[in-house]
Design a protein around this motif. Structure first.
Motif, short mmCIF file in Angstrom:
data_model
loop_
_atom_site.label_atom_id
_atom_site.label_comp_id
_atom_site.label_asym_id
_atom_site.label_seq_id
_atom_site.Cartn_x
_atom_site.Cartn_y
_atom_site.Cartn_z
N PHE A 72 -36.42 -8.45 -2.74
CA PHE A 72 -36.58 -7.34 -3.37
C PHE A 72 -35.32 -6.38 -3.59
O PHE A 72 -34.85 -6.51 -2.27
CB PHE A 72 -37.84 -6.60 -3.44
N LEU A 73 -35.33 -5.47 -4.59
CA LEU A 73 -34.48 -4.48 -4.54
C LEU A 73 -35.08 -3.21 -4.37
O LEU A 73 -36.23 -2.82 -4.90
CB LEU A 73 -33.36 -4.37 -5.82
N MET A 74 -34.64 -2.24 -3.56
CA MET A 74 -35.29 -0.92 -3.68
C MET A 74 -34.01 0.19 -3.82
O MET A 74 -33.01 -0.17 -3.56
CB MET A 74 -36.04 -0.52 -2.37
N LYS A 75 -34.48 1.37 -4.18
CA LYS A 75 -33.55 2.41 -4.53
C LYS A 75 -33.86 3.66 -3.98
O LYS A 75 -35.20 4.09 -3.96
CB LYS A 75 -33.28 2.50 -6.07
N GLU A 76 -33.03 4.58 -3.60
CA GLU A 76 -33.44 5.97 -3.23
C GLU A 76 -34.21 6.67 -4.49
O GLU A 76 -33.91 6.56 -5.62
CB GLU A 76 -32.31 6.63 -2.99
N GLN A 77 -35.32 7.48 -3.98
CA GLN A 77 -35.76 8.22 -4.93
C GLN A 77 -35.82 9.78 -4.67
O GLN A 77 -35.70 10.01 -3.73
CB GLN A 77 -37.32 7.55 -5.10
#
Length: 136
Positions: A72-77
């Protein structure tokens, strides 16, 4: 004898119902749990990560033991609401297992690496077949 057979049949059916009711997780649920796991163990970061996209998932199980592999890809929030503009993106691979009925996921592996920033290249005008460079 018939009573004993009926009891055995009922017990057999109940055990099948319990085994069949194990709570299998969806790929998105496994990836979300992996992001939470990552954020918890990397609490020194200023911006927590949020799941962006599940890219690949595999799961298999025998009886009440389930195993998962999720990419999966995750991104800063920013807070718990939106992705951070120009935030860091991470590509991750998580391996997890779930033993027993309604057991929580146990991560056996979680590896993440930063995705290189994509540079936006400006599109320049290109001559088309209708454009003529002939000045004669």
């Amino acid at each position: 004898m018939k009573t004993l057979q009926k009891i055995a049949l009922v017990v057999g059916c109940l055990s099948l119902a319990v085994v069949g009711s194990s709570s299998q997780q969806s790929p998105r649920e496994v990836a979300s749990a992996a992001v939470d796991h990552y954020n918890y163990h990397n609490a020194t970061r200023n911006s927590p990560f949020k799941l962006l996209q599940v890219t690949e998932a595999h799961g298999e199980g025998v009886n009440t033991r389930l195993t998962y592999a999720v990419n999966f890809l995750m991104k800063e929030q920013i807070c718990d609401c939106s992705f951070k503009e120009n935030g860091v993106q991470m590509q991750c691979v998580a391996n997890a297992e779930q033993s027993g009925i309604h057991a929580q996921l146990r991560f056996t592996g979680l590896q993440c690496h930063q995705v290189p920033e994509q540079v936006d290249v400006p599109v320049t005008a290109r001559p088309t077949a209708n454009d003529s460079t002939d000045t004669t």
